[in-house]
Each structure stands twice: as structure tokens, then as C-alpha cells.
Scaffold this active site. Structure first.
Site, short mmCIF file in Angstrom:
data_model
loop_
_atom_site.label_atom_id
_atom_site.label_comp_id
_atom_site.label_asym_id
_atom_site.label_seq_id
_atom_site.Cartn_x
_atom_site.Cartn_y
_atom_site.Cartn_z
N GLU A 47 -4.27 -0.87 -2.89
CA GLU A 47 -4.86 0.04 -1.67
C GLU A 47 -5.24 1.25 -3.28
OE1 GLU A 47 -5.96 2.64 2.32
OE2 GLU A 47 -3.78 1.28 1.67
N LYS A 138 -13.19 0.38 3.38
CA LYS A 138 -12.39 0.32 4.50
C LYS A 138 -12.48 1.08 5.80
CE LYS A 138 -7.18 1.75 5.06
NZ LYS A 138 -6.40 3.15 4.45
N CYS A 172 -4.45 -2.23 4.66
CA CYS A 172 -3.74 -1.57 4.90
C CYS A 172 -4.33 -1.25 6.46
CB CYS A 172 -3.64 0.09 4.90
SG CYS A 172 -2.52 1.16 4.98
#
Length: 309
Positions: A47, A138, A172
Site C-alpha cells: 500500500e 481506496k 488494508c
């Protein structure tokens, strides 16, 4: 598309050159060459690898106030973010083409198509022909991440078709969003990437659960970062004073569709995790559990996904 039975994957647990896009890009290009030398066909980076996951920094934010010094650090982060598309993506694509790989890499993105000045935490997918095949922004940055990254939308819930199966994933703590996971399963993902900044032991429970739930391979990729890797001329460098020397210990791992480790988690060092994955195990796993197939109850539960911008 016929699926090749075996695919060699490389999960890259490494640190960026923090806040330096060009040096981090060059490091990534070197690591891609190393992965190619190991005959990897899919290569995954963590990430926000370029230019960094800014762990430990506040950018001067407090509820109700900001500071000019924090804005200076943000400007530095912004200037080292990755315009998509742009020169950095062209170089990454060329590296993927030369290596003949599918490349998955986390970046802090400047979305040139949206023409705004908001940053996004993004996964980029490149094909072995060098094309930028897709990206995922995200959907929900976690906690203080919301101060530096905007929210993506459903148009980037991406899955890429490969000869090895469908490649896609979430970033995540998006992986704690049951409906987001279900969206990926509905798209048929069999190679599920989970770039993360979470090095906690409980993260391992998450990726093993996803593998079992989705009957897919999970490629979880994190950074290994120490405090001395941070540039000491940051305005808020003093905030790191009370941080541990190891800022992120890693924990990258590869899990098979039965929830078992193919490569166990690696901590406290940079390392390339290599594994030859037998894609037939995806189908074997779905014999008794297919969450969007024979184990689905669409007569009771329905998921509506807005994939518009």
C-alpha cells in the site's frame, strides 16, 4: 479464458525512499527485475509504496486548526505523489512489459482525469504488455488517513482478467468491509491482493478468513520501515521521537484457498516472498463452499453496487 494451472507470484516486502517518488520508483524497478530473475509472473507491492505510507506524521492537523508547517509537509508529499497516468506509470508499465509480468503496486495518486488536487490511496494494475489495465482507489481511508486521502468510488472496484485467473483486491482496512469483499467475490476474484499498512498479528486472521470465505489465494503485502528511513528535514520530524525504531514490521504473507499459509508471514526485514500457486485449488475449495454460487441465497440477501463515478 482458459486458466493456467500454476502461476509464480512475488510479494515484495520493502520500504520506499520516503517522500521521494523518483528514488522509490528506481527501487521498484530494480525489485521488478529481481522478481523477473526469479521467474515471477505476478508481482505485488505494498500500500502507498510510492512515495510512502506516512506513518506517524500528523501534517499539523488538530480538530479545529492546521499549521503552515504541516502544510509544508503535505506539499512535499503531494509533489512526490504519482500522477495517473503520467511519467511514473509509463516507466512502471515499461518495466512490466520488459519483465512480462502482471504488476500490482500501491501509490499515492494524483488523479489527472478528475482534475482536482485531492490525493488517493490507489492500487495500479499493469499487464505484461505494459498497459495500465485498471486501478482501485481506496473507498474509505482509515482514521487520520482521511486527512490526506480522498474517498474512491465504485467505478474502481477493479478485477483484471489474466491467464491465471481474475486478479483484484482491496486496500488494508477496506478488507474489514463485508460488502466490499462480497463485491470482489461477485466479480470472480481468484487472486486477491491485499496491500496493507497493518503489521498486527490479528491482520493474519483477516487474510486467512478472506482466503477461506472467497476460496481464493490472498497475497498480502506490507512495508518494512524503520524510523531512520524518514528524512530528518520534515517540519514535523519531531513527532517521530517517541515512535519505535521499527515503524512497520511487515507481516507479508501468501494464503491458499483453504486458509493455509503458502508463505508464512515475514517480519522485521525486507524480503521477496515467492510461491508457485496451483490455481486448481480454487475450484477444489469451492466444491463445498462457493460464497457467490451454491452457498449464496440471493432470494434472501442482495447486494447492489454503484459502479458509477
Amino acid at each position: 479464458m482458459k486458466t493456467n494451472q500454476y502461476v509464480r507470484t512475488a510479494v515484495i516486502q520493502a520500504a520506499p525512499i520516503i517522500m521521494d517518488r523518483e528514488k522509490t520508483l528506481n527501487k521498484a524497478l530494480d525489485l521488478i527485475k529481481e522478481a523477473k530473475n526469479e521467474q515471477a509472473e505476478i508481482v505485488v507491492f505494498p500500500e502507498a509504496f510510492i512515495p510512502a505510507y506516512p506513518r506517524g506524521l500528523s501534517f499539523g492537523y488538530l480538530v479545529g486548526s492546521r499549521t503552515m508547517e504541516g502544510r509544508n509537509d503535505f506539499l512535499r508529499y503531494y509533489k512526490n505523489a504519482v500522477p495517473v497516468p503520467g511519467d511514473t506509470t509509463e516507466k512502471l508499465g515499461e518495466a512490466a512489459r520488459k519483465a512480462g509480468i502482471y504488476l500490482v503496486i500501491g501509490v499515492t495518486e494524483i488523479d489527472t482525469e478528475k482534475n482536482n488536487n485531492t490525493l488517493y490511496c490507489t492500487i495500479l494494475y499493469f499487464g505484461p504488455d505494459g498497459r495500465l489495465l485498471d486501478k482501485h482507489q481506496k473507498l474509505k481511508p482509515t482514521g487520520s488517513e482521511r486527512l490526506i486521502w480522498g474517498e474512491g468510488d465504485g467505478s474502481t472496484l477493479s478485477v483484471v482478467n489474466t491467464p491465471h485467473g481474475k486478479l483484484g483486491g482491496l486496500i488494508c482496512w477496506e478488507n474489514y468491509m463485508p460488502l466490499a469483499r462480497t463485491a470482489m467475490y461477485q466479480k470472480g476474484v481468484s487472486l486477491y491482493v491485499a496491500p496493507t499498512a497493518d503489521a498486527r498479528s490479528v491482520w493474519q486472521s483477516t487474510i486467512r478468513h478472506i482466503a477461506l470465505e472467497g476460496r481464493c489465494y490472498v497475497l498480502s503485502c506490507n512495508q518494512f520501515v524503520t524510523k531512520d528511513m524518514y528524512p530528518d528535514d520534515l517540519e514535523y520530524y519531531h513527532e517521530l521521537q517517541n515512535q519505535p525504531n521499527i515503524m512497520c514490521s511487515g507481516g507479508s504473507a501468501i494464503v491458499n484457498p483453504m486458509g493455509e499459509y503458502v508463505v508464512e508471514p515475514v517480519y522485521n526485514k525486507e524480503e521477496m516472498l515467492l510461491a508457485d500457486l496451483n490455481m486448481d485449488l480454487v475450484i477444489k475449495g469451492k466444491m463445498d463452499f462457493d460464497v457467490v454460487g451454491h452457498y449464496d441465497r440471493t432470494d434472501v440477501f442482495q447486494l447492489k453496487i454503484n459502479e458509477n463515478e
